[in-house]
Design an enzyme around this catalytic site. Sequence first.
Site, PDB file in Angstrom:
ATOM      1  N   HIS A 146      43.782  46.003  39.808  1.00 23.65           N
ATOM      2  CA  HIS A 146      44.682  46.858  39.034  1.00 23.65           C
ATOM      3  C   HIS A 146      45.668  47.607  39.933  1.00 23.65           C
ATOM      4  CE1 HIS A 146      41.496  49.963  39.874  1.00 23.65           C
ATOM      5  NE2 HIS A 146      42.559  50.739  39.991  1.00 23.65           N
ATOM      6  N   ASP A 188      38.038  42.829  39.329  1.00 24.30           N
ATOM      7  CA  ASP A 188      38.966  43.875  39.775  1.00 24.30           C
ATOM      8  C   ASP A 188      39.116  43.889  41.295  1.00 24.30           C
ATOM      9  OD1 ASP A 188      40.790  45.887  39.570  1.00 24.30           O
ATOM     10  OD2 ASP A 188      39.393  47.439  38.919  1.00 24.30           O
ATOM     11  N   SER A 199      41.059  54.003  44.549  1.00 29.04           N
ATOM     12  CA  SER A 199      40.832  52.622  44.139  1.00 29.04           C
ATOM     13  C   SER A 199      41.143  51.656  45.275  1.00 29.04           C
ATOM     14  CB  SER A 199      41.696  52.277  42.925  1.00 29.04           C
ATOM     15  OG  SER A 199      41.313  53.039  41.813  1.00 29.04           O
TER      16      SER A 199
END
Length: 587
Positions: A168, A199, A277
């Site tokens: 993402h 992911d 992230s």
Amino acid sequence: MGNLKRKRGRKPKNAVAEAKAAASASTSNAVVDGAVATIPTEATQDSHTHRRGRGRPKKRCNHPADDRSDIVASPEGRAPSLHEYNGAGDLIADNGHVIVEAAAVPPQVRWESVAAAAKAASSMDSVVKVFCVHTEPNFSLPWQRKRQYSSSSSGFIIGGRRIFTNAHSVEHHTQVKLKKRGSDTKYLATVLAIGTECDIAMLTVRDDDFWEGVSPLEFGDLPALQDAVTVVGYPIGGDTISVTSGVVSRMEILSYVHGSTELLGLQIDAAINSGNSGGPAFNDKGKCVGIAFQSLKHEDVENIGYVIPTPVIMHFIQDYEKNGVYTGFPILGVKWQKMENLDLRTSTGMSPDQKGVRIRRIEPTAPESHLLRPSDVLLSFDGVDIANDGTVPFRHGERISFSYLISQKYTGDYALVRVLRNSKVLEFNKKLDTHKRLIPAHINGRLPSYYIVGGFVFSAVSVPYLRSEYGKDYEIDTPVKLFDKLLHAMAQSVDEQLVVVSQVLVADINVGYEDIVNIQVHAFNGMPVKNLKSLASMVESCEEEFLKFDLEYEQIVVLQTQKAKAATKDILAMHCIPSAMSDDLKT
């Protein structure tokens, strides 16, 4: 100086004794490239720990100038002591003998701690900041893109001149740049592979200067519960690297928000904020045990973060190395229910020593879907027995959903499946493949498909489409029938799509139809609509007098064929639309 506990009612001894007791009871710190390594030292003999008497406690400062042992307290301000210190700092007993202090920890222990600190600092040098410019598709106006925007996240270097980050973090990327720790240079990066389900994204940098002075991270084993973890990255709130620590608090099959799938995940109590992230999670040995990727935000919880563990990471790496591209995680292709009810087990002919789950639906698009049948009892997968609640043994004292065993397989692999059917045990060697959803979770970087005739804009539904139409709370605001298909409908063929009228571009030809929005198209002129491409093909080749579309809720749309096709050109020109259909429908 350390915290020196003193017994109540006793005055402190001289500062020399106080300093030596503090030194023996404390730990020493070694600073290596900004990382502090704590080096434990053993206490010397029975160190007399003291507590100040009544009154306001003495303030202490960690400034080096305060840590001096040559300051002697006034003799009037202390009580008689059983021991004294000579000028060399040795402890003198009443009989005049020097009491020899216990030796500190051997030097090799301290050097090992310093080496560990150096390794931790080197590991942090492998963490990079990821800068990405995104240009997302515009699902409401699918012939154009949205305004571009920028984001920053984290990543880390692995072997083979590759970098890991989250999928993402680089979704719909136009440009990706990386910056190393302590550097002022941003390097252009190339995206090698994106794994939407897990992911994870893999990048590389062509510039050789980027790889100078960096070492790839090593992956560690799957941590146990209560093992310490440290998350490193570049979250919001600053430009420099950030470190948060916690422990592994849970390990189970988690819902991956970005991938709309369920895979093994770690829950930790370290803070994972926006920008973290893609950053690595280290164990206490400085090895990477996961990738930070999402957190739980709720008023009733705090400091709950999630990490992609090494088994999922290694599956991604091996899949890419084996196939040259990312192929995904396979599925068995069944929907099942628990068999914890005794009557349910008895009705299927299960013996008391048999356990398993009941198959309730079969995915029509799954390979060899004819081998299994509804109401079969799935007893084992690849030789591992399945419990009535759908779990299998994981580690000592732990159980996990049997979908974990499936996720360890690769696309195209075979698995030995044992089922109970009509009180007979059967075995099948079943092929596994990726999930073909009727409403896909992603469009894998492609532009959305569309087709326009008579002002009616037809589109194929996907999760990003629903999110664009109804916002981040699309699960609440999506029409019930459409959402039901998202949850429960199965594609009958690999190329089947759910086609809707996304909107009507108002014109004289479509008067009265303006309020039709996101309604499914079931048929055209009596022929079922299989996908958007088949609908466009049928309309373009139609020679009948009318174009008739059968919609959800028994609605119909009827347009005069020649008038509708002629009006389409004027509508396209009015809205500056380059073509009546997307490029993928033209081939």
